[in-house]
Design a protein around this motif. Structure first.
Motif, PDB file in Angstrom:
ATOM      1  N   TYR A 239       0.856  -1.199   0.000  1.00 39.50           N
ATOM      2  CA  TYR A 239       0.000   0.000   0.000  1.00 39.50           C
ATOM      3  C   TYR A 239       0.882   1.235   0.000  1.00 39.50           C
ATOM      4  O   TYR A 239       1.765   1.402   0.855  1.00 39.50           O
ATOM      5  N   LEU A 240       0.671   2.139  -0.971  1.00 41.01           N
ATOM      6  CA  LEU A 240       1.534   3.311  -1.142  1.00 41.01           C
ATOM      7  C   LEU A 240       0.889   4.605  -0.624  1.00 41.01           C
ATOM      8  O   LEU A 240       1.602   5.583  -0.415  1.00 41.01           O
ATOM      9  N   GLY A 241      -0.456   4.638  -0.464  1.00 40.76           N
ATOM     10  CA  GLY A 241      -1.082   5.844   0.081  1.00 40.76           C
ATOM     11  C   GLY A 241      -2.405   6.192  -0.604  1.00 40.76           C
ATOM     12  O   GLY A 241      -2.920   5.437  -1.438  1.00 40.76           O
ATOM     13  N   GLN A 242      -2.894   7.362  -0.249  1.00 39.39           N
ATOM     14  CA  GLN A 242      -4.201   7.826  -0.765  1.00 39.39           C
ATOM     15  C   GLN A 242      -4.000   9.140  -1.513  1.00 39.39           C
ATOM     16  O   GLN A 242      -3.181   9.972  -1.122  1.00 39.39           O
ATOM     17  N   ALA A 243      -4.773   9.324  -2.613  1.00 38.19           N
ATOM     18  CA  ALA A 243      -4.696  10.553  -3.415  1.00 38.19           C
ATOM     19  C   ALA A 243      -6.100  11.108  -3.626  1.00 38.19           C
ATOM     20  O   ALA A 243      -7.083  10.353  -3.686  1.00 38.19           O
ATOM     21  N   ASN A 244      -6.204  12.433  -3.742  1.00 43.52           N
ATOM     22  CA  ASN A 244      -7.487  13.111  -3.940  1.00 43.52           C
ATOM     23  C   ASN A 244      -7.604  13.578  -5.391  1.00 43.52           C
ATOM     24  O   ASN A 244      -6.677  14.184  -5.943  1.00 43.52           O
ATOM     25  N   ILE A 245      -8.768  13.313  -6.030  1.00 48.75           N
ATOM     26  CA  ILE A 245      -8.997  13.719  -7.418  1.00 48.75           C
ATOM     27  C   ILE A 245      -9.196  15.234  -7.459  1.00 48.75           C
ATOM     28  O   ILE A 245     -10.053  15.782  -6.760  1.00 48.75           O
ATOM     29  N   VAL A 246      -8.407  15.919  -8.319  1.00 42.90           N
ATOM     30  CA  VAL A 246      -8.505  17.376  -8.443  1.00 42.90           C
ATOM     31  C   VAL A 246      -8.928  17.803  -9.843  1.00 42.90           C
ATOM     32  O   VAL A 246      -9.303  18.957 -10.052  1.00 42.90           O
ATOM     33  N   GLN A 247      -8.893  16.883 -10.812  1.00 46.01           N
ATOM     34  CA  GLN A 247      -9.260  17.231 -12.181  1.00 46.01           C
ATOM     35  C   GLN A 247      -9.658  15.948 -12.908  1.00 46.01           C
ATOM     36  O   GLN A 247      -9.018  14.899 -12.700  1.00 46.01           O
ATOM     37  N   THR A 248     -10.705  16.016 -13.752  1.00 45.24           N
ATOM     38  CA  THR A 248     -11.152  14.814 -14.459  1.00 45.24           C
ATOM     39  C   THR A 248     -11.323  15.111 -15.937  1.00 45.24           C
ATOM     40  O   THR A 248     -11.549  16.250 -16.341  1.00 45.24           O
ATOM     41  N   ALA A 249     -11.172  14.058 -16.738  1.00 50.01           N
ATOM     42  CA  ALA A 249     -11.477  14.059 -18.168  1.00 50.01           C
ATOM     43  C   ALA A 249     -12.215  12.755 -18.449  1.00 50.01           C
ATOM     44  O   ALA A 249     -12.272  11.869 -17.575  1.00 50.01           O
ATOM     45  N   PRO A 250     -12.787  12.602 -19.633  1.00 47.11           N
ATOM     46  CA  PRO A 250     -13.546  11.362 -19.875  1.00 47.11           C
ATOM     47  C   PRO A 250     -12.744  10.091 -19.645  1.00 47.11           C
ATOM     48  O   PRO A 250     -13.268   9.120 -19.095  1.00 47.11           O
ATOM     49  N   ASP A 251     -11.438  10.053 -20.073  1.00 50.07           N
ATOM     50  CA  ASP A 251     -10.662   8.817 -19.976  1.00 50.07           C
ATOM     51  C   ASP A 251      -9.460   8.934 -19.054  1.00 50.07           C
ATOM     52  O   ASP A 251      -8.588   8.065 -19.045  1.00 50.07           O
ATOM     53  N   ARG A 252      -9.356   9.986 -18.277  1.00 47.73           N
ATOM     54  CA  ARG A 252      -8.231  10.131 -17.356  1.00 47.73           C
ATOM     55  C   ARG A 252      -8.619  11.083 -16.236  1.00 47.73           C
ATOM     56  O   ARG A 252      -9.659  11.732 -16.276  1.00 47.73           O
ATOM     57  N   ALA A 253      -7.728  11.169 -15.230  1.00 49.45           N
ATOM     58  CA  ALA A 253      -7.949  12.071 -14.109  1.00 49.45           C
ATOM     59  C   ALA A 253      -6.603  12.427 -13.495  1.00 49.45           C
ATOM     60  O   ALA A 253      -5.609  11.705 -13.664  1.00 49.45           O
TER      61      ALA A 253
END
Length: 279
Positions: A239-253
């Motif tokens: 387990y390496l950690g947790q990340a928060n989504i700050v930007q999204t696109a249809p096929d990536r984030a």
């Protein structure tokens, strides 16, 4: 005499000839219009004579009509005087009849007042009788309604007491269920107070790029990710950690690592998931 003087003399001579020609032309065309009008068969003199005769005839007709009008006016005045005399007589008769009618009306009014007073007294007594009957009927109906309402209230009270017992039992069961669900959510790292619409779907992807603490991952808005969702980063069983989504696109984030929960260095190719399954 110089050249200019000679030119003026010639011009004066020419102008004299022109004016003489105009005078002769005017004299030759001159006509006595008065003699022409009086002597001409189709002139204005015969028309004036005819119009004068017609005017005199119209004046005579006017005098005859005025005489006839005066005679008719005198006859109408005599008839008017006769009609006024008859009208005066009729007015006197009318006044006398009105006086008699007024006397009769006063007598009738006195009698009508007496009859009306008697009728009003009778109507008032009848209304009182009807009101008393209605009051008695209303009191009986209210007594019956109160008795029926008392019975209905007693039945409703028993029913509500039973409903209260059942509701109390259901409330206890719901409290126990809520406790279990809260414990289950906390065990899965889910905030119990979060809205269900804000929870991320269960998806898995991989890290495509790492740059200054930000990760580009292979899952995006088409997979249900939204800004504010969290993802878990791991490599194999590490387990390496947790990340928060700050930007999204249809096929990536794009996600930003949570420094307080980071357990290792993230590299391209590491796996990411919205939920970790612990076996």
């Amino acid at each position: 005499m110089n050249l200019v003087g000679k030119i003026f003399v010639v011009l004066i001579l020419i102008m004299s000839v022109v004016f003489m020609s105009l005078a002769m032309a005017v004299y030759s065309t001159h006509r006595n219009w008065r003699e022409y009008v009086e002597a001409s068969p189709g002139g204005l003199r015969p028309q004036l004579t005819q119009l004068t005769a017609e005017h005199q005839e119209l004046q005579e007709t006017k005098r005859r009509l005025e005489t006839t009008l005066e005679a008719e006016k005198a006859a109408y005045q005599q008839q008017l005087a006769k009609l006024e005399s008859e009208t005066q007589q009729l007015s006197e008769q009318r006044a006398q009849m009105q006086q008699e009618l007024q006397d009769l009306s006063q007598k009738s009014s006195v009698q009508a007042t007496a009859v009306e007073s008697t009728a009003q007294n009778a109507a008032a007594l009848m209304a009182q009788v009807v009101a008393l009957r209605e009051d008695i009927k209303t009191a009986q109906q209210q007594r019956d309604q109160m008795f029926d309402q008392l019975i209905a209230n007693s039945e409703q009270l028993h029913q509500e007491q039973g409903d209260l017992v059942r509701t109390t039992e259901q409330l206890g069961q719901l409290s126990r269920d809520v406790g279990r669900y809260r414990q289950l959510l906390e065990e899965n790292n889910i905030d119990p107070m979060a809205s269900p619409d804000g929870l991320p779907p269960e998806v898995i992807g991989e890290v495509r790029d790492v740059r200054e603490g930000r990760l580009e991952v292979s899952i995006g808005s088409d997979d249900g990710l939204r800004v504010g969702h969290t993802i878990q980063v791991y490599r194999g069983t590490t387990y390496l950690g947790q990340a928060n989504i700050v930007q999204t696109a249809p096929d990536r984030a794009v996600a930003e690592m949570d420094r307080s929960r980071q357990r290792g260095v993230v590299q391209v190719g590491d796996r990411v998931a919205t939920k970790l399954k612990v076996s």
